[in-house]
Design an enzyme around this catalytic site. Structure first.
Site, mmCIF file in Angstrom:
data_model
loop_
_atom_site.group_PDB
_atom_site.id
_atom_site.type_symbol
_atom_site.label_atom_id
_atom_site.label_comp_id
_atom_site.label_asym_id
_atom_site.label_seq_id
_atom_site.Cartn_x
_atom_site.Cartn_y
_atom_site.Cartn_z
ATOM 1 N N GLY A 273 40.797 -28.901 -14.977
ATOM 2 C CA GLY A 273 42.040 -29.490 -14.517
ATOM 3 C C GLY A 273 42.490 -30.714 -15.282
ATOM 4 O O GLY A 273 42.917 -31.706 -14.679
ATOM 5 N N VAL A 274 42.384 -30.662 -16.610
ATOM 6 C CA VAL A 274 42.889 -31.764 -17.427
ATOM 7 C C VAL A 274 43.685 -31.201 -18.593
ATOM 8 O O VAL A 274 43.452 -30.075 -19.028
ATOM 9 C CB VAL A 274 41.750 -32.645 -17.994
ATOM 10 N N GLN A 275 44.628 -31.977 -19.075
ATOM 11 C CA GLN A 275 45.296 -31.666 -20.325
ATOM 12 C C GLN A 275 44.663 -32.553 -21.389
ATOM 13 O O GLN A 275 44.450 -33.747 -21.159
ATOM 14 C CB GLN A 275 46.797 -31.935 -20.226
ATOM 15 N N ILE A 276 44.352 -31.970 -22.531
ATOM 16 C CA ILE A 276 43.604 -32.693 -23.549
ATOM 17 C C ILE A 276 44.284 -32.579 -24.900
ATOM 18 O O ILE A 276 45.156 -31.727 -25.100
ATOM 19 C CB ILE A 276 42.161 -32.154 -23.660
ATOM 20 N N ASP B 265 42.137 -10.222 -25.508
ATOM 21 C CA ASP B 265 42.596 -8.927 -26.000
ATOM 22 C C ASP B 265 41.490 -7.880 -25.987
ATOM 23 O O ASP B 265 41.321 -7.118 -26.939
ATOM 24 C CB ASP B 265 43.183 -9.048 -27.412
ATOM 25 N N GLY C 268 46.319 1.113 -35.792
ATOM 26 C CA GLY C 268 45.478 2.190 -35.288
ATOM 27 C C GLY C 268 44.008 1.839 -35.324
ATOM 28 O O GLY C 268 43.192 2.477 -34.670
ATOM 29 N N ASN C 269 43.657 0.793 -36.117
ATOM 30 C CA ASN C 269 42.277 0.309 -36.128
ATOM 31 C C ASN C 269 41.985 -0.592 -34.920
ATOM 32 O O ASN C 269 40.835 -0.948 -34.687
ATOM 33 C CB ASN C 269 41.978 -0.499 -37.394
ATOM 34 N N SER C 270 43.014 -0.976 -34.180
ATOM 35 C CA SER C 270 42.818 -1.865 -33.039
ATOM 36 C C SER C 270 41.766 -1.321 -32.084
ATOM 37 O O SER C 270 41.828 -0.170 -31.652
ATOM 38 C CB SER C 270 44.134 -2.035 -32.269
ATOM 39 N N HIS D 182 45.592 -4.710 -25.878
ATOM 40 C CA HIS D 182 46.947 -4.326 -26.272
ATOM 41 C C HIS D 182 47.079 -2.832 -26.563
ATOM 42 O O HIS D 182 48.190 -2.310 -26.641
ATOM 43 C CB HIS D 182 47.434 -5.169 -27.464
#
Length: 506
Positions: free
Chosen positions: A310-313, A181, A252-254, A151
């Site tokens: 390829g699954v929804q869990i 990130d 600013g520490n990012s 970011h």
């Protein structure tokens, strides 16, 4: 804590500690995951190559902390921490490059679409306005590789870093991973840069840590605290596994490092919990283990490759466990199997409870998501499922996650540069038509951006030839180069209609 104080504390929101304001909402409650369409990082170590004789591994020289505090540790590691300064385009110009205000028309005018679609092709785009943002980063190798947050640099037009001794260098973005990130930069300059190493072991809760960075643009600043918790999920992304620390971390520490008392990097500072934008003693860092895996992938491939099941869990609650006949509420239950997915082809069914992957016990749904995508596409793994009151072993060959950026339309280093596009087959992008190649990213300042290409545009043909994959685009460009062409003509479709775009390839 008084009831009012407690109420106010609950209003704290997760936000990125960046100088330019950025807010990230905390996701609450259980999530029915399409989680295995995403996952953790490929497990590999970061190889920085041979170390030049003149380079210094600062982490290896740190003495043990003494009663004098952390001064000796700071003296050794601070030279490796840098300020990351980013030039970003300011939002405001219209999407196709026309500034409607020059015609006396406000944004949203009924004539906006007309000017965007039928405007004079010779019209010069309105000048872009630029702003600046600042974050932090740190050298991980003597040859100039720098780690920071995605970011911090995601909208960068230009990137430069300033070292602890005040020297400034231009940096290029090697690659980014928005899901964790993280970003990897490279300073192409001679000389051995002082660098630091990642810790081999995760810190324990209660251990001392030091956060070093560039809060509020003040320059190198050091704060101390302890590890407050591990494995935090703050709703920042699909793979949250943060360290929580109480060392003061601010905007600013990012991208700055969190060190242990031995001067080793245990995390990368990325978010804070704060109702005011300032430090309240709750900050979050990406664990070193995750950082190393992501950085190694970016360095080798330019992006992070993640396996796809390829699954929804969904999580297995105590009630679900009892209904399935399981002794413990562990693992994840399959709520849906995606058509044509590796799971469907292997025989995994809705209602199966996934208990382990390659012998590694799965504690919950989020851990399963990280484990599956921790393998490279093409890897065969053994998935342990609970079905009809007994365990079964199912071998699954994972594939690449649909919808991920599949290639950069590079013409090749030997052919001189790139077009500045990241592409994916239209068939793999939700909401797109099944034909053509979708633009999923445009490099700032590239020929593609200058000529108005935007994410979401669909390239139908290149040089008169239909294209279906990023590879088709690359091959078409190569052929035109061999023919001596100086530009490539692309047929592009967007929400504003169809048009032709000529990109220079000389």
């Amino acid at each position: 804590m008084h009831e009012k104080d407690h109420s106010e504390a609950l209003k704290a929101r997760i936000k990125s500690p960046k100088r330019a304001s950025r807010r990230m909402s905390m996701l609450l409650g259980a999530v029915a995951l399409g989680a295995l369409t995403t996952g953790a990082m490929l497990q590999s170590s970061f190889d920085v190559g041979p170390t030049p004789a003149y380079a210094q591994n600062l982490s290896a020289q740190v003495p043990a902390a003494t009663s004098a505090g952390f001064a000796d540790v700071v003296d050794h590691v601070k030279p490796a921490v840098v300020s990351v300064r980013v030039k970003v385009a300011v939002e405001g110009a219209s999407a196709e490059g026309f500034d409607l205000r020059q015609f006396g028309l406000p944004e949203g005018s009924p004539f906006e679409k007309f000017f965007r679609r039928f405007g004079d092709e010779g019209q010069r785009p309105a000048p872009r306005r630029y702003g600046e943002a600042q974050g932090s980063g740190f050298f991980i190798s003597a040859d100039g590789y720098v780690v920071t947050n995605n970011h911090v640099v995601e909208k960068a037009r230009e990137v430069e870093i300033q070292t602890d001794d005040g020297k400034t260098y231009s940096a290029r973005i090697v690659g980014t991973d928005p899901k964790t990130d993280l970003a990897l930069l490279k300073v192409d300059a001679e000389g051995g840069f002082p660098y630091v190493s990642f810790a081999r072991n995760a810190p324990r809760v209660g251990e001392w840590v030091l956060a070093v960075g560039n809060p509020f643009g003040l320059g190198g600043t050091v704060t101390a605290g302890i590890v407050s918790a591990r494995g935090r999920d703050i709703g920042a992304g699909p793979y949250d596994d943060f360290l929580q620390i109480d060392a003061a971390v601010n905007r600013g520490n990012s991208g700055g490092p969190t060190f242990n008392a031995a001067g080793e990097v245990v995390g990368v500072n990325t978010a804070i919990a704060s109702p005011s934008g300032g430090n309240v003693g709750i900050a979050f860092a990406i664990p070193a283990e995750t950082v190393q895996k992501v950085v190694a992938e970016i360095k080798e491939h330019g992006a992070v490759r993640r396996g796809y099941l390829g699954v929804q869990i969904q999580p297995i609650s105590k009630d679900i466990a009892e209904g399935l006949g399981l002794d413990d509420a562990k693992g994840a239950i399959v709520a849906r199997v995606e058509g044509g997915s590796p799971a469907e082809k292997a025989g995994i069914k809705t209602g199966d409870a996934i208990l382990a992957v390659d012998g590694h016990e799965v504690k919950n749904a989020r851990e399963l998501a990280r484990d599956i995508a921790g393998f490279a596409p093409g890897k065969s793994v053994d998935v342990t499922v609970w079905r009809d009151g007994k365990k079964r072993e199912i071998s699954v060959t994972l594939t690449k996650m649909p919808g991920e950026k599949t290639a950069s339309a590079e013409t090749g280093e030997e052919q001189g540069g790139k077009l500045g596009l990241s592409l994916a087959p239209a068939s793999s992008v939700d909401g797109a038509d099944k034909e053509g190649v979708v633009v999923v990213g445009v490099e700032p300042g590239s020929p593609a951006e200058e000529r108005g290409l935007r994410s979401g545009d669909v390239i139908v043909s290149v040089g008169g030839k239909k294209v279906e994959t990023p590879q088709d685009v690359r091959e078409a460009v190569k052929e035109l180069r061999k023919e001596g062409r100086k530009a490539v003509l692309m047929q592009v479709e967007s929400a504003n209609g169809a048009r032709f775009v000529a990109l220079p390839i000389a």
